[in-house]
Design an enzyme around this catalytic site. Structure first.
Site, short mmCIF file in Angstrom:
data_model
loop_
_atom_site.label_atom_id
_atom_site.label_comp_id
_atom_site.label_asym_id
_atom_site.label_seq_id
_atom_site.Cartn_x
_atom_site.Cartn_y
_atom_site.Cartn_z
N GLY A 1 0.80 -1.22 0.00
CA GLY A 1 0.00 0.00 0.00
C GLY A 1 0.83 1.26 0.00
O GLY A 1 1.73 1.42 0.83
N GLU B 1 -18.17 17.98 2.82
CA GLU B 1 -17.35 18.75 1.88
C GLU B 1 -17.87 18.61 0.45
O GLU B 1 -17.91 19.58 -0.31
CB GLU B 1 -15.89 18.31 1.99
CG GLU B 1 -15.27 18.72 3.32
CD GLU B 1 -13.92 18.09 3.60
OE1 GLU B 1 -13.23 18.54 4.53
OE2 GLU B 1 -13.55 17.13 2.89
N ASP C 1 -5.69 2.40 7.62
CA ASP C 1 -7.10 2.08 7.44
C ASP C 1 -7.39 0.58 7.44
O ASP C 1 -8.54 0.19 7.59
CB ASP C 1 -7.60 2.67 6.11
CG ASP C 1 -7.63 4.19 6.12
OD1 ASP C 1 -7.31 4.78 7.16
OD2 ASP C 1 -7.98 4.78 5.09
N ALA D 1 -5.75 9.87 8.19
CA ALA D 1 -4.32 9.90 7.87
C ALA D 1 -3.41 10.01 9.09
O ALA D 1 -2.37 9.34 9.14
CB ALA D 1 -4.05 11.04 6.88
#
Length: 422
Positions: free
Chosen positions: A11, A171, A302, A319
């Protein structure tokens, strides 16, 4: 001379890149496996989907991070699982052996088992999905403007639904209203009384990580922008034309953007580890997999479910969790390489949360801020986290120009089919 320890990372997200950078400075061999050759700044995907930014401004070539690191290799492939007994990662381009493995595979959209919704709604976890949303939304304006459309069809095409009241949903909904305002100035043949944006949340509040006053502030800003905020509202189906709610209400729409949750990527089920309900693998306090066969497999970010002490639920998929875990996992693997089994326990330092709701509007919970000041702080934090001077410069210029003029020059439809008759 003995071979260098083989460090394999699955990843290239925030956690994967962070730990790869740390190992690139060590006397080890580093291999990063990712199906893409770029690192994606996912928090700004919604700005690609609403024509604010371009793809090269939120993505950065992975190899460019490691230009001077001769011990780093990128292996472009799709990871399919892990054989812990043999110490290999299984990919669609063969097997990669490791001495120490870090799973940082990230997450994907969670449709909670609703196959019909998954088939017809738009996820927003990849560049391809963000571009798909941008093209689709712009297409719908052009299609709705055709004179042969019936009023019912036109209204259906001009109804935009965002599902999920977390930062991504808030958002996206706010950004859509601003895109609509620009379209209103340029598409003169369309009646914009038919246009609506709805934000649907299954629980009684949006932005759950925020204090109640900030949640209410965000709701008010959204309403001022024309967003219909629907709380305690659960989606049960969507066939591409009608969104069905648990309360029996049906909303005709051709656009449903799904931001209601995430789950671990499918490969995590094939790693020989115990998983949580959302597919994340459970990790110990030192970030090693629970019941790891050889004690040499770590998971961060995650794809890792971390819950210890008096915690009521696993840490959120954000994050800062991934990057902080990367630091601890790096320290612990280096300890193991040196023969030290006294590993460090991971303790998360909450840096606060923030969400923007459009130009000049945002909410920040630490320190407590709203409005333009919060929006400025949000911009600064995100600019700092972007990779590369090019992205920092161009994004800053675009944000400043967008704030002053409202212009969005990224309204380019890129998936035109020569046979498309609208």
């Amino acid at each position: 001379m003995a071979d260098k320890p083989k460090i394999v990372i699955v990843g290239g997200g925030f956690g994967g890149i962070k730990i790869a950078k740390l190992f690139a400075k060590e006397n080890v061999e580093v291999t990063l496996i990712d199906r893409h050759n770029f690192h994606l700044f996912q928090p700004l995907l919604y700005q690609v989907s609403t024509s604010v930014l371009s793809t090269d401004e939120i993505a950065y070539p992975i190899r460019s991070f490691f230009r001077k690191a001769k011990n780093f290799k990128l292996f472009m492939a799709k990871a399919r699982g892990v054989d812990q007994e043999r110490n290999v990662v299984i990919t669609n381009h063969g097997e990669i052996s490791y001495d120490y493995l870090i799973l940082a595979a990230g997450a994907t959209t969670n449709f909670f088992g609703m196959k019909e919704v998954e088939e017809h709604a738009f996820g927003m976890k990849t560049i391809q999905e963000a571009l798909h949303i941008r093209n689709h939304v712009l297409h719908e304006f052009e299609r709705a403007s055709k004179p042969y459309r019936t009023p019912e069809d036109r209204k259906k095409r001009m109804t935009f639904v965002v599902v999920g009241g977390g930062p991504t949903g808030v958002e996206e909904a706010g950004a859509l209203t601003e895109l609509i305002e620009i379209q209103k100035k340029e598409i003169h043949e369309l009646d914009f009384n038919d246009v609506s944006v709805k934000l649907i949340e299954a629980t009684s509040r949006i932005l759950p990580m925020m204090s109640e006053d900030l949640q209410q502030k965000a709701i008010q800003v959204l309403k001022d922008k024309g967003v219909e905020v629907m709380l305690d509202t659960q989606v049960v189906g969507y066939d591409g034309d009608v969104l069905k709610l648990k309360n029996g209400v049906e909303i005709p729409t051709t656009t449903v953007i799904w931001a209601a949750g995430v789950r671990a990527v499918d490969m995590m089920a094939n790693c020989g580890a115990e998983t949580a309900r959302d597919g994340r693998v459970w990790v110990e306090e030192d970030l090693r997999l629970k019941n790891s066969v050889h004690g040499n497999v770590f998971a961060i970010g995650d794809c890792a479910a971390f819950m210890h002490g008096d915690m009521q639920r696993p840490l959120a998929t954000v994050a800062p969790v991934a990057t902080q875990q990367a630091v601890v996992a790096h320290k612990n693997i280096m300890k193991l390489i040196k023969g030290d089994t006294n590993l460090e326990k991971f303790v998360y330092k909450d840096l606060g949360a923030m969400a923007t709701i459009g130009r000049g509007q945002a909410v920040v919970n630490s320190p407590h801020m709203t409005g333009f000041l919060a929006w400025s702080a949000w911009m600064l934090v995100h600019l700092i986290r972007l990779a590369g001077a090019h992205a920092n410069f161009t994004v800053a210029i675009k944000w400043a120009w967008n704030f002053l003029s409202g212009t969005r020059l990224g309204r380019i439809i890129t998936n035109i089919d020569l046979e498309d008759k609208y």
